[in-house]
Write a protein that holds these residues in place. Sequence first.
Motif, PDB file in Angstrom:
ATOM      1  N   PHE A 407       0.835  -1.207   0.000  1.00 34.59           N
ATOM      2  CA  PHE A 407       0.000   0.000   0.000  1.00 34.59           C
ATOM      3  C   PHE A 407       0.867   1.253   0.000  1.00 34.59           C
ATOM      4  CE2 PHE A 407      -2.037   3.434   2.377  1.00 34.59           C
ATOM      5  CZ  PHE A 407      -3.220   3.586   1.673  1.00 34.59           C
ATOM      6  N   MET A 408       1.875   1.285   0.869  1.00 36.94           N
ATOM      7  CA  MET A 408       2.720   2.469   0.952  1.00 36.94           C
ATOM      8  C   MET A 408       3.590   2.618  -0.295  1.00 36.94           C
ATOM      9  SD  MET A 408       1.821   4.252   3.388  1.00 36.94           S
ATOM     10  CE  MET A 408       3.069   5.472   2.936  1.00 36.94           C
ATOM     11  N   ARG A 409       4.042   1.500  -0.852  1.00 32.40           N
ATOM     12  CA  ARG A 409       4.825   1.617  -2.084  1.00 32.40           C
ATOM     13  C   ARG A 409       3.933   2.153  -3.207  1.00 32.40           C
ATOM     14  NH1 ARG A 409       9.718  -1.521  -4.836  1.00 32.40           N
ATOM     15  NH2 ARG A 409      10.389  -1.722  -2.671  1.00 32.40           N
ATOM     16  N   ALA A 410       2.690   1.697  -3.268  1.00 32.60           N
ATOM     17  CA  ALA A 410       1.757   2.200  -4.287  1.00 32.60           C
ATOM     18  C   ALA A 410       1.527   3.704  -4.114  1.00 32.60           C
ATOM     19  CB  ALA A 410       0.435   1.454  -4.208  1.00 32.60           C
ATOM     20  N   GLN A 411       1.402   4.161  -2.862  1.00 26.50           N
ATOM     21  CA  GLN A 411       1.194   5.587  -2.613  1.00 26.50           C
ATOM     22  C   GLN A 411       2.410   6.409  -3.062  1.00 26.50           C
ATOM     23  OE1 GLN A 411      -1.545   7.111  -1.695  1.00 26.50           O
ATOM     24  NE2 GLN A 411      -2.741   5.263  -1.308  1.00 26.50           N
ATOM     25  N   LEU A 412       3.596   5.913  -2.763  1.00 24.32           N
ATOM     26  CA  LEU A 412       4.812   6.621  -3.176  1.00 24.32           C
ATOM     27  C   LEU A 412       4.979   6.573  -4.697  1.00 24.32           C
ATOM     28  CD1 LEU A 412       7.044   5.396  -0.261  1.00 24.32           C
ATOM     29  CD2 LEU A 412       6.784   7.790  -0.903  1.00 24.32           C
ATOM     30  N   TYR A 413       4.742   5.421  -5.299  1.00 19.78           N
ATOM     31  CA  TYR A 413       4.759   5.343  -6.759  1.00 19.78           C
ATOM     32  C   TYR A 413       3.732   6.311  -7.357  1.00 19.78           C
ATOM     33  CZ  TYR A 413       7.624   1.021  -7.167  1.00 19.78           C
ATOM     34  OH  TYR A 413       8.634   0.088  -7.157  1.00 19.78           O
ATOM     35  N   GLY A 414       2.569   6.410  -6.705  1.00 18.75           N
ATOM     36  CA  GLY A 414       1.509   7.268  -7.215  1.00 18.75           C
ATOM     37  C   GLY A 414       1.905   8.725  -7.287  1.00 18.75           C
ATOM     38  N   VAL A 415       2.739   9.176  -6.351  1.00 18.28           N
ATOM     39  CA  VAL A 415       3.228  10.560  -6.400  1.00 18.28           C
ATOM     40  C   VAL A 415       4.017  10.795  -7.686  1.00 18.28           C
ATOM     41  CG1 VAL A 415       4.720  12.258  -5.279  1.00 18.28           C
ATOM     42  CG2 VAL A 415       3.277  10.760  -3.892  1.00 18.28           C
ATOM     43  N   PHE A 416       4.743   9.761  -8.149  1.00 20.96           N
ATOM     44  CA  PHE A 416       5.604   9.896  -9.326  1.00 20.96           C
ATOM     45  C   PHE A 416       4.940   9.428 -10.618  1.00 20.96           C
ATOM     46  CE2 PHE A 416       8.890   8.759  -5.902  1.00 20.96           C
ATOM     47  CZ  PHE A 416       9.080  10.091  -5.560  1.00 20.96           C
ATOM     48  N   GLY A 417       3.685   8.945 -10.541  1.00 19.05           N
ATOM     49  CA  GLY A 417       3.050   8.323 -11.701  1.00 19.05           C
ATOM     50  C   GLY A 417       2.914   9.248 -12.900  1.00 19.05           C
ATOM     51  N   VAL A 514      13.161  -0.746 -11.240  1.00 21.42           N
ATOM     52  CA  VAL A 514      12.814  -0.157 -12.533  1.00 21.42           C
ATOM     53  C   VAL A 514      11.757  -1.014 -13.228  1.00 21.42           C
ATOM     54  CG1 VAL A 514      13.671   0.391 -14.849  1.00 21.42           C
ATOM     55  CG2 VAL A 514      15.027   1.010 -12.837  1.00 21.42           C
ATOM     56  N   ALA A 515      11.973  -2.321 -13.252  1.00 21.48           N
ATOM     57  CA  ALA A 515      11.007  -3.225 -13.890  1.00 21.48           C
ATOM     58  C   ALA A 515       9.665  -3.183 -13.163  1.00 21.48           C
ATOM     59  CB  ALA A 515      11.561  -4.648 -13.918  1.00 21.48           C
ATOM     60  N   GLY A 516       9.714  -3.156 -11.824  1.00 19.65           N
ATOM     61  CA  GLY A 516       8.494  -3.106 -11.043  1.00 19.65           C
ATOM     62  C   GLY A 516       7.723  -1.819 -11.280  1.00 19.65           C
ATOM     63  N   PHE A 517       8.438  -0.695 -11.346  1.00 15.75           N
ATOM     64  CA  PHE A 517       7.741   0.563 -11.569  1.00 15.75           C
ATOM     65  C   PHE A 517       7.128   0.622 -12.963  1.00 15.75           C
ATOM     66  CE2 PHE A 517       7.186   4.950 -12.779  1.00 15.75           C
ATOM     67  CZ  PHE A 517       6.560   5.492 -11.661  1.00 15.75           C
ATOM     68  N   LEU A 518       7.837   0.082 -13.965  1.00 14.77           N
ATOM     69  CA  LEU A 518       7.274   0.065 -15.311  1.00 14.77           C
ATOM     70  C   LEU A 518       5.985  -0.752 -15.351  1.00 14.77           C
ATOM     71  CD1 LEU A 518      10.465  -0.317 -17.544  1.00 14.77           C
ATOM     72  CD2 LEU A 518       8.908   1.645 -17.443  1.00 14.77           C
ATOM     73  N   LEU A 521       3.411   1.421 -13.758  1.00 16.16           N
ATOM     74  CA  LEU A 521       3.030   2.544 -14.612  1.00 16.16           C
ATOM     75  C   LEU A 521       2.103   2.098 -15.738  1.00 16.16           C
ATOM     76  CD1 LEU A 521       3.558   5.591 -14.892  1.00 16.16           C
ATOM     77  CD2 LEU A 521       5.368   5.043 -16.517  1.00 16.16           C
ATOM     78  N   ALA A 522       2.298   0.889 -16.243  1.00 14.39           N
ATOM     79  CA  ALA A 522       1.405   0.371 -17.286  1.00 14.39           C
ATOM     80  C   ALA A 522      -0.016   0.255 -16.727  1.00 14.39           C
ATOM     81  CB  ALA A 522       1.901  -0.977 -17.795  1.00 14.39           C
ATOM     82  N   ARG A 523      -0.163  -0.267 -15.507  1.00 12.39           N
ATOM     83  CA  ARG A 523      -1.490  -0.343 -14.877  1.00 12.39           C
ATOM     84  C   ARG A 523      -2.016   1.064 -14.590  1.00 12.39           C
ATOM     85  NH1 ARG A 523       1.180  -3.557 -11.358  1.00 12.39           N
ATOM     86  NH2 ARG A 523       0.551  -2.264  -9.568  1.00 12.39           N
ATOM     87  N   TYR A 524      -1.135   1.943 -14.165  1.00 12.39           N
ATOM     88  CA  TYR A 524      -1.515   3.317 -13.846  1.00 12.39           C
ATOM     89  C   TYR A 524      -2.111   4.008 -15.079  1.00 12.39           C
ATOM     90  CZ  TYR A 524      -0.771   8.119 -12.023  1.00 12.39           C
ATOM     91  OH  TYR A 524      -0.916   9.414 -11.596  1.00 12.39           O
ATOM     92  N   ARG A 525      -1.442   3.804 -16.225  1.00 11.91           N
ATOM     93  CA  ARG A 525      -1.928   4.417 -17.467  1.00 11.91           C
ATOM     94  C   ARG A 525      -3.311   3.862 -17.830  1.00 11.91           C
ATOM     95  NH1 ARG A 525       1.171   6.832 -21.622  1.00 11.91           N
ATOM     96  NH2 ARG A 525       3.092   5.936 -20.779  1.00 11.91           N
ATOM     97  N   SER A 526      -3.455   2.543 -17.737  1.00 16.48           N
ATOM     98  CA  SER A 526      -4.746   1.925 -18.049  1.00 16.48           C
ATOM     99  C   SER A 526      -5.828   2.361 -17.076  1.00 16.48           C
ATOM    100  CB  SER A 526      -4.629   0.397 -18.030  1.00 16.48           C
ATOM    101  OG  SER A 526      -3.720  -0.058 -19.014  1.00 16.48           O
ATOM    102  N   GLY A 527      -5.458   2.494 -15.814  1.00 17.23           N
ATOM    103  CA  GLY A 527      -6.418   2.855 -14.783  1.00 17.23           C
ATOM    104  C   GLY A 527      -6.869   4.300 -14.808  1.00 17.23           C
ATOM    105  N   LEU A 528      -6.264   5.137 -15.654  1.00 18.72           N
ATOM    106  CA  LEU A 528      -6.714   6.531 -15.756  1.00 18.72           C
ATOM    107  C   LEU A 528      -8.170   6.607 -16.203  1.00 18.72           C
ATOM    108  CD1 LEU A 528      -3.566   8.251 -17.301  1.00 18.72           C
ATOM    109  CD2 LEU A 528      -4.531   8.649 -15.020  1.00 18.72           C
ATOM    110  N   ALA A 529      -8.645   5.558 -16.878  1.00 16.29           N
ATOM    111  CA  ALA A 529     -10.063   5.510 -17.244  1.00 16.29           C
ATOM    112  C   ALA A 529     -10.942   5.432 -16.002  1.00 16.29           C
ATOM    113  CB  ALA A 529     -10.325   4.311 -18.155  1.00 16.29           C
TER     114      ALA A 529
END
Length: 547
Positions: A407-417, A514-518, A521-529
């Motif tokens: 959860f916390m990693r997702a929140q931190l990744y989300g700041v940089f998404g 790097v691989a994990g964030f990519l 980010l792919a899910r993040y892009r799709s989830g913008l819908a």
Amino acid sequence: MTSRQDAGRVADDIRAGRTSLGIELGSTRIKACLIGEDTEVLATGSSSWENSLEDGVWTYAIDEVWAGLQSAYAALIDDAEQRHSIRPDSFGAIGISAMMHGHLAFDAAGELLVPFRTWRNTGTGTAAAELTALLGVNIPLRWSIAHLHQAVIDREAHVPRIASINTLAGHVHERLTGERVLGVGDASGMFPIDARSGTTVAPAYDARMLRAYDALAGDRLSRPLAELLPVVLPAGAPAGTLTVSGAALLDPSGALRPGIPFCPPEGDAGTGMVATNSVSPRTGNVSAGTSIFAMVVLERPLAAVHHELDLVTTPAGDAVAMVHCNNGASELAAWAGLFGRFAAAAGRPVDDDAVFDLLFLEALGGEADAGGLLAYNHLAGEPLAGLDAGRPLFVRTPDSAFTLANFMRAQLYGVFGTLALGMQVLAAEGVELDRMFAHGGMFRTAGVAQRFLAAALDAPVAVGKLASEGGAWGIAVLASYLAHADALPLGAYLDERVFATASVSIADPDSSDVAGFLSYLARYRSGLAVEAAAVASLPVLSFVERA
């Protein structure tokens, strides 16, 4: 100071005015920073404030500007007295910085015509699109010219009365000095700067684009755009002196002496570049606060126009690509506040800094892709993601690994998404980085946000102690540079006089991160819908409706 002799020297420097004062009006705090000739911090002061949403417009009351400035300045004077047993009444130089962009329009008498419209407002889409097509460069929604032209398009009643427009830093500077001037970095967020100008040619607004806009606006404005805009100055240029009325405005006690020289006022992006020694090509910085943005100093012009990228400048006038996101660490702070309240309710209260440390360190134990979790930090609209409004969301699927660490990693990744989406555009242009320098409160917990940002950018990320006071220190350094501009270019001054002995830690990108964030980010892009559907389906309730 290491000895009484050093303490005595500092007191003598303060008494003699051999210091520089920087004040920055940020999104949530107004900060003042006093530095010595060696740019060491001697005293600080701050005052909290917050924007408000009034009639659908994000704004700050103009009276709060002056109340906050006076409070931050008074706190700095008190801090100087406590540290050095002396109350400063003069300085070698002063600099003003503030959040960039927005709309501050004044009539011929200098009266504000409409409430300050901040960078956070995104209702300028029609104007930005029309201007981008007209000028052939990307005009972001938050730029001053977009706000002005949207008011022109909408035939707002105040438009014919506009005699000048300014940024917040430029307005404060004008009230303190009587000079309507602006540092080139801040000016580049009002209207495009001539790409041929820079460190070797005096910077100026693009004359061809000015003519094109005047033809478009016609008689809907009272005068040509060039007459509405403040005069552009590079770093190191004299920008006026403190007037008697300006001294009284900043320090109502009457102790502050007039006549102090000012450097050109700058935006928070420019002072962030200075505070992180990121004014040379192949360097850049990321500033994370209420918003988050990256600045990359370019080696060559970009090949195409990209709506994700602003073209601005360093305070010296060199071209910079800026990826600006309206939403930064505010949602992360809200979650930290929730966990802090839980600890207090459980009878084990934890102070705010410790809450952040505990949660950030927990994130290190999360899976590289955050276990399939997603977090959107969109409190406001996010033009880069195609959103004109925001709804903070946390999303997971039934098969995701729902742990506190993930959860916390997702929140931190989300700041940089959203930032990462923009940086991918720069990478596709072939722009290369030797390093990025990060600053902001979320980087105080060593080795966490810095590591994840390195993964998001796939580039080394540096964090240093000199940037701890952020933009307020950066504009103080620009004020100090007034005395050195004739001898050294800004980049050389920073390298040789300011950062030569700086302590910096560098985090190289970890391949698994790097691989994990990519993957994230792919899910993040799709989830913008999903985010867009939330904006469409969930209206923001008024205070009356909530009650």
